[in-house]
Design an enzyme around this catalytic site. Structure first.
Site, PDB file in Angstrom:
ATOM      1  N   ARG A  91       0.786  -1.266   0.068  1.00 33.98           N
ATOM      2  CA  ARG A  91       0.151   0.051   0.217  1.00 33.98           C
ATOM      3  C   ARG A  91       0.703   1.350  -0.196  1.00 33.98           C
ATOM      4  O   ARG A  91       0.235   2.341  -0.282  1.00 33.98           O
ATOM      5  CB  ARG A  91      -1.111   0.017   1.195  1.00 33.98           C
ATOM      6  CG  ARG A  91      -2.177  -0.920   0.994  1.00 33.98           C
ATOM      7  CD  ARG A  91      -2.960  -1.177   2.384  1.00 33.98           C
ATOM      8  NE  ARG A  91      -2.052  -2.019   3.201  1.00 33.98           N
ATOM      9  CZ  ARG A  91      -2.629  -2.528   4.387  1.00 33.98           C
ATOM     10  NH1 ARG A  91      -3.863  -1.999   4.873  1.00 33.98           N
ATOM     11  NH2 ARG A  91      -1.836  -3.145   5.246  1.00 33.98           N
ATOM     12  N   ASP A 164     -13.760   1.955  -2.671  1.00 34.56           N
ATOM     13  CA  ASP A 164     -13.316   3.142  -3.098  1.00 34.56           C
ATOM     14  C   ASP A 164     -13.194   3.070  -4.560  1.00 34.56           C
ATOM     15  O   ASP A 164     -13.067   2.227  -5.376  1.00 34.56           O
ATOM     16  CB  ASP A 164     -12.090   3.644  -2.574  1.00 34.56           C
ATOM     17  CG  ASP A 164     -10.818   2.763  -2.709  1.00 34.56           C
ATOM     18  OD1 ASP A 164     -10.457   2.523  -3.695  1.00 34.56           O
ATOM     19  OD2 ASP A 164     -10.408   2.454  -1.672  1.00 34.56           O
ATOM     20  N   LYS A 187     -14.942   7.163  -0.862  1.00 30.21           N
ATOM     21  CA  LYS A 187     -14.057   7.082   0.206  1.00 30.21           C
ATOM     22  C   LYS A 187     -12.864   7.856   0.277  1.00 30.21           C
ATOM     23  O   LYS A 187     -12.232   8.244  -0.860  1.00 30.21           O
ATOM     24  CB  LYS A 187     -13.681   5.623   0.669  1.00 30.21           C
ATOM     25  CG  LYS A 187     -12.946   5.425   1.475  1.00 30.21           C
ATOM     26  CD  LYS A 187     -12.115   4.143   1.763  1.00 30.21           C
ATOM     27  CE  LYS A 187     -10.740   3.913   1.607  1.00 30.21           C
ATOM     28  NZ  LYS A 187     -10.000   2.828   1.697  1.00 30.21           N
TER      29      LYS A 187
HETATM   30  C1  R5P Z   1      -6.873   0.435   0.943  1.00 31.75           C
HETATM   31  O1  R5P Z   1      -6.477   0.840   0.018  1.00 31.75           O
HETATM   32  C2  R5P Z   1      -6.766  -0.994   0.936  1.00 31.75           C
HETATM   33  O2  R5P Z   1      -7.286  -1.431  -0.414  1.00 31.75           O
HETATM   34  C3  R5P Z   1      -8.196  -1.401   1.877  1.00 31.75           C
HETATM   35  O3  R5P Z   1      -9.192  -0.696   1.719  1.00 31.75           O
HETATM   36  C4  R5P Z   1      -7.629  -1.219   3.186  1.00 31.75           C
HETATM   37  O4  R5P Z   1      -6.182  -1.197   3.498  1.00 31.75           O
HETATM   38  C5  R5P Z   1      -8.398  -1.917   4.526  1.00 31.75           C
HETATM   39  O5  R5P Z   1      -7.898  -1.350   5.673  1.00 31.75           O
HETATM   40  P1  R5P Z   1      -8.730  -1.420   6.813  1.00 31.75           P
HETATM   41  O6  R5P Z   1      -9.462  -2.657   7.169  1.00 31.75           O
HETATM   42  O7  R5P Z   1      -7.870  -0.840   7.924  1.00 31.75           O
HETATM   43  O8  R5P Z   1      -9.802  -0.220   6.796  1.00 31.75           O
END
Ligand code: R5P
Length: 290
Positions: A91, A164, A187
């Site tokens: 990420r 998102d 988002k």
């Molecule tokens: C973010 O860009 C990823 O695709 C996931 O949506 C994110 O890492 C999920 O993290 P969490 O479960 O802490 O919201």
């Protein structure tokens, strides 16, 4: 030869069965001061496929993978194919704020520099990271087919949603296989505090079963926010699929209490919801290389 590490999560054994290729287990030890040690306990003739997921503890498993590749090269492997079911640090794929490190660059460049001749990874956060930082052959395997098969007969009038806009391609790949429509939720994440908010967007979810598809569930905050938002708009059922179930800080309780009826993940990271195996998809891709 398939080489299982302590972070293969059963995937090495499954691949070995599917491809009918022998599997060995890497010898691993921890020294009294905490340093790790690996040894290949057999002679290696031909190619070696080492399976090591970079799930928590990420740093230790990253070192385990790097040492394994180096050991296999030293043990005579002609080619070492690194299979990384969960690619951590993906990420952080750019400098969002001045002065940050591009973490995925360091991970990928290390894997290549210690001697991997090819890399197979599953659902890397940004597909483009592999192309950007690797010169060795590589593939990003998406579990869309397995996810679509899992949910095909479970949902009524389904709509597949990405949490998102940037993840819409992932939801689309599942939706197309299910013959369902797809959309995304707006988002925003505060880059400094990490706080996530969902923005209002018109979506036709009334009376539908909504399937939210994401790559990672970490704290479950993103999924919970998306689930609440579609529930409020009248969704009949809310289902969720993710590739990598990290499930930290009470994620599962957060997700279930947000109204998600069923949440499943693949087995790239061991978890209580890892019901879909990626082994057949990896085996299929490996068969093209071996
Ligand atoms: C973010 O860009 C990823 O695709 C996931 O949506 C994110 O890492 C999920 O993290 P969490 O479960 O802490 O919201």
């Amino acid at each position: 030869m398939i080489v299982a590490t302590s972070s293969s999560n059963g995937i090495a054994a499954r691949i070995s069965k599917i491809l009918k290729v022998d599997m060995i287990r890497l010898e691993e030890k921890i020294f009294p001061d905490g340093e790790i040690y690996v040894r290949v306990p057999a002679k290696v003739n031909g190619d070696a496929v080492v399976v090591c997921s970079l799930n928590p503890p990420q740093e230790r498993n990253f070192l385990l993978l790097s040492l394994s590749i180096e050991a296999l090269v030293g043990a005579g492997a002609e080619n070492v194919i690194a299979v990384v079911p969960y690619m951590s640090y993906a990420r952080q794929d750019k400098r969002f704020l001045d002065g940050e490190a591009i973490s995925i660059k360091v991970i990928l460049k290390t894997i290549e520099s210690v001697g991997a001749s090819a890399l197979l990874a599953v659902d890397v956060h940004s597909q483009s990271s592999l192309d950007e930082w690797l010169t060795i052959p590589h593939a990003n395997i998406l579990p869309s087919r397995a996810v679509a098969e899992f949910f095909r007969d479970r949902l009524r009038n389904p709509l597949v949603l990405a949490p998102d806009a940037g993840a819409l391609w992932r939801a689309r790949s599942v939706a197309e296989l299910m013959g369902a429509p797809y959309d995304y939720i707006e988002k925003r994440r505060d880059r400094v505090t990490g706080e996530v908010i969902a923005l209002p967007k018109d979506m036709d979810v009334e009376g539908r079963d909504v399937l939210i598809v994401d790559d990672i569930i970490s704290t479950g905050g993103t999924l919970a926010l998306a689930a609440r938002s579609v529930k409020e708009r009248g969704a009949r059922g809310v289902y969720a699929a993710c590739t990598h179930a990290l499930l930290v800080r009470g994620a599962l309780d957060r997700v279930i209490s947000s109204g998600v009826d069923e949440v499943v993940a693949t087995d790239t990271v061991p978890s209580p919801i890892s019901k879909i195996t990626v082994a057949p998809l990896i085996a299929e891709e490996l068969a093209k290389l071996l």
